[in-house]
Write a protein that holds these residues in place. Structure first.
Motif, short mmCIF file in Angstrom:
data_model
loop_
_atom_site.label_atom_id
_atom_site.label_comp_id
_atom_site.label_asym_id
_atom_site.label_seq_id
_atom_site.Cartn_x
_atom_site.Cartn_y
_atom_site.Cartn_z
N UNK A 1 0.86 -1.18 0.00
CA UNK A 1 0.00 0.00 0.00
C UNK A 1 0.90 1.24 0.00
N UNK A 2 0.35 2.34 -0.49
CA UNK A 2 1.10 3.59 -0.54
C UNK A 2 0.42 4.63 0.35
N UNK A 3 1.21 5.33 1.14
CA UNK A 3 0.68 6.35 2.05
C UNK A 3 1.52 7.62 1.89
N UNK A 4 0.96 8.59 1.21
CA UNK A 4 1.67 9.83 0.94
C UNK A 4 1.28 10.87 1.98
N UNK A 5 2.16 11.12 2.94
CA UNK A 5 1.89 12.17 3.93
C UNK A 5 3.19 12.57 4.60
N UNK A 6 3.18 13.76 5.18
CA UNK A 6 4.34 14.33 5.86
C UNK A 6 4.33 13.86 7.31
N UNK A 7 5.33 13.09 7.70
CA UNK A 7 5.36 12.51 9.04
C UNK A 7 5.63 13.55 10.13
N UNK A 8 5.99 14.77 9.74
CA UNK A 8 6.27 15.80 10.75
C UNK A 8 5.04 16.60 11.14
N UNK A 9 3.93 16.40 10.44
CA UNK A 9 2.71 17.17 10.72
C UNK A 9 1.70 16.37 11.51
N UNK A 10 1.32 16.85 12.67
CA UNK A 10 0.40 16.09 13.51
C UNK A 10 -0.91 15.81 12.80
N UNK A 11 -1.49 16.83 12.16
CA UNK A 11 -2.78 16.63 11.49
C UNK A 11 -2.65 15.61 10.37
N UNK A 12 -1.53 15.64 9.64
CA UNK A 12 -1.33 14.70 8.53
C UNK A 12 -1.18 13.28 9.05
N UNK A 13 -0.48 13.11 10.15
CA UNK A 13 -0.28 11.78 10.73
C UNK A 13 -1.61 11.21 11.24
N UNK A 14 -2.36 12.04 11.97
CA UNK A 14 -3.65 11.60 12.49
C UNK A 14 -4.58 11.21 11.34
N UNK A 15 -4.61 12.04 10.30
CA UNK A 15 -5.47 11.75 9.14
C UNK A 15 -5.05 10.46 8.45
N UNK A 16 -3.75 10.22 8.36
CA UNK A 16 -3.26 8.99 7.71
C UNK A 16 -3.74 7.76 8.47
N UNK A 17 -3.65 7.79 9.79
CA UNK A 17 -4.09 6.63 10.57
C UNK A 17 -5.60 6.46 10.52
N UNK A 18 -6.33 7.56 10.44
CA UNK A 18 -7.79 7.45 10.29
C UNK A 18 -8.14 6.81 8.95
N UNK A 19 -7.33 7.11 7.93
CA UNK A 19 -7.52 6.50 6.61
C UNK A 19 -7.20 5.01 6.66
N UNK A 20 -6.12 4.65 7.37
CA UNK A 20 -5.81 3.23 7.53
C UNK A 20 -7.00 2.51 8.20
N UNK A 21 -7.55 3.13 9.24
CA UNK A 21 -8.69 2.54 9.94
C UNK A 21 -9.86 2.33 8.98
N UNK A 22 -10.15 3.35 8.17
CA UNK A 22 -11.27 3.27 7.25
C UNK A 22 -11.07 2.20 6.19
N UNK A 23 -9.82 1.95 5.83
CA UNK A 23 -9.50 0.94 4.81
C UNK A 23 -9.33 -0.45 5.41
N UNK A 24 -9.47 -0.56 6.72
CA UNK A 24 -9.33 -1.85 7.38
C UNK A 24 -7.89 -2.31 7.51
N UNK A 25 -6.95 -1.37 7.45
CA UNK A 25 -5.53 -1.72 7.61
C UNK A 25 -5.16 -1.66 9.08
N UNK A 26 -4.94 -2.82 9.67
CA UNK A 26 -4.58 -2.92 11.08
C UNK A 26 -3.06 -3.05 11.16
N UNK A 27 -2.40 -1.99 11.60
CA UNK A 27 -0.93 -1.97 11.57
C UNK A 27 -0.37 -2.69 12.79
N UNK A 28 0.42 -3.73 12.50
CA UNK A 28 1.04 -4.53 13.55
C UNK A 28 2.47 -4.08 13.85
#
Length: 256
Positions: free
Chosen positions: A63-90
């Motif tokens: 999977x591809x995840x394009x986001x800036x790891x230094x931005x809190x809002x971008x990181x939170x949004x990325x994980x919310x997207x993972x949740x919505x896609x059913x991606x459970x990160x181990x």
């Protein structure tokens, strides 16, 4: 479970930050070959897509995840997207990093902050969001990428040194808070590796000679030489290893 099976990552999903090239790409490939589904991350969609194509062509799920790891809002949004896609990160590998070489007396605050944010704050943000999901599940692996400068300082790379020193203690703090919830947080400290970031150093004859003479192995490390350690720390083989930093440095820190 056999000793070999304990290194198998089949059925697990791993997010590797800064994984379109260099050390991150090598570790992503290694985890994929060990059976993991991998999520590649970077800010440049084209370079991430190119790296993802290579892994897919080899038969891996990516999977591809394009986001800036230094931005809190971008990181939170990325994980919310993972949740919505059913991606459970181990598994998380906090690999994103930059370097800035300049004497401290000439160092601008903006350059200091940029290095700290990319190399240290990003690991806090990604680690926090990952752990918010791992803690309720009672399992998870967080691997932070440190450096030789997690242990020793070097002139002209002060913000990098501070960030990587912070990675060591951030890792220990994560272990202190989350070990009882079944999460293992550890770090890898690479030595001098043959990566794009070090091209100028490799080309500098004096520095190249210094690395080779200072390192007992007598050479630079290859990115793929981090893979075995990454798989160990990402797998159930390391379930009782927590808060540690493993140096993969050809023996450099072991000698005077």
């Amino acid at each position: 479970m056999t000793e070999t099976a304990s290194f198998d990552l089949t059925g697990r999903t791993a997010l590797i930050t800064g994984s379109s090239r260099g050390l991150g790409k090598a570790m992503a490939q290694g985890l994929a070959e060990a059976g993991a589904v991998v999520i590649l991350n970077g800010r440049n969609a084209e370079t991430v897509a190119a790296a993802a194509r290579e892994l897919r062509d080899a038969g891996h799920t990516v999977h591809e995840a394009i986001f800036d790891v230094t931005g809190e809002a971008a990181v939170v949004a990325a994980f919310e997207k993972f949740d919505a896609e059913g991606l459970e990160i181990d598994i998380v590998i906090n690999n994103a990093g930059i370097q800035h070489r300049q004497p401290m007396l000439e160092l601008a605050l903006a350059d200091w902050q940029r290095v700290i944010d990319t190399n240290l704050t990003s690991a806090f943000l990604i680690g926090r969001e990952a752990a918010r999901r791992m803690v309720p599940r009672g399992r998870g692996k967080i691997i932070n990428i440190g450096s030789l400068t997690s242990a020793l300082a070097r002139a002209t790379v002060i913000p990098y040194t501070v960030a990587k020193g912070g990675i060591k203690l951030l890792t220990q703090g994560m272990a202190a808070e989350w070990a009882a919830s079944g999460i293992q947080a550890n770090a890898i400290g690479p030595g001098y590796m043959l990566t794009d970031m070090n091209e100028a150093l490799v080309a500098n004859k004096d520095f190249d000679n210094w690395v080779k003479s200072r390192t007992p192995a007598g050479r630079w490390g290859q990115p793929e030489e981090l893979v075995g350690t990454a798989i160990f720390l990402a797998s159930s083989a390391s379930d009782y290893v927590n808060g540690q930093i493993i140096y993969v440095d050809g023996g450099m820190l072991s000698v005077l």
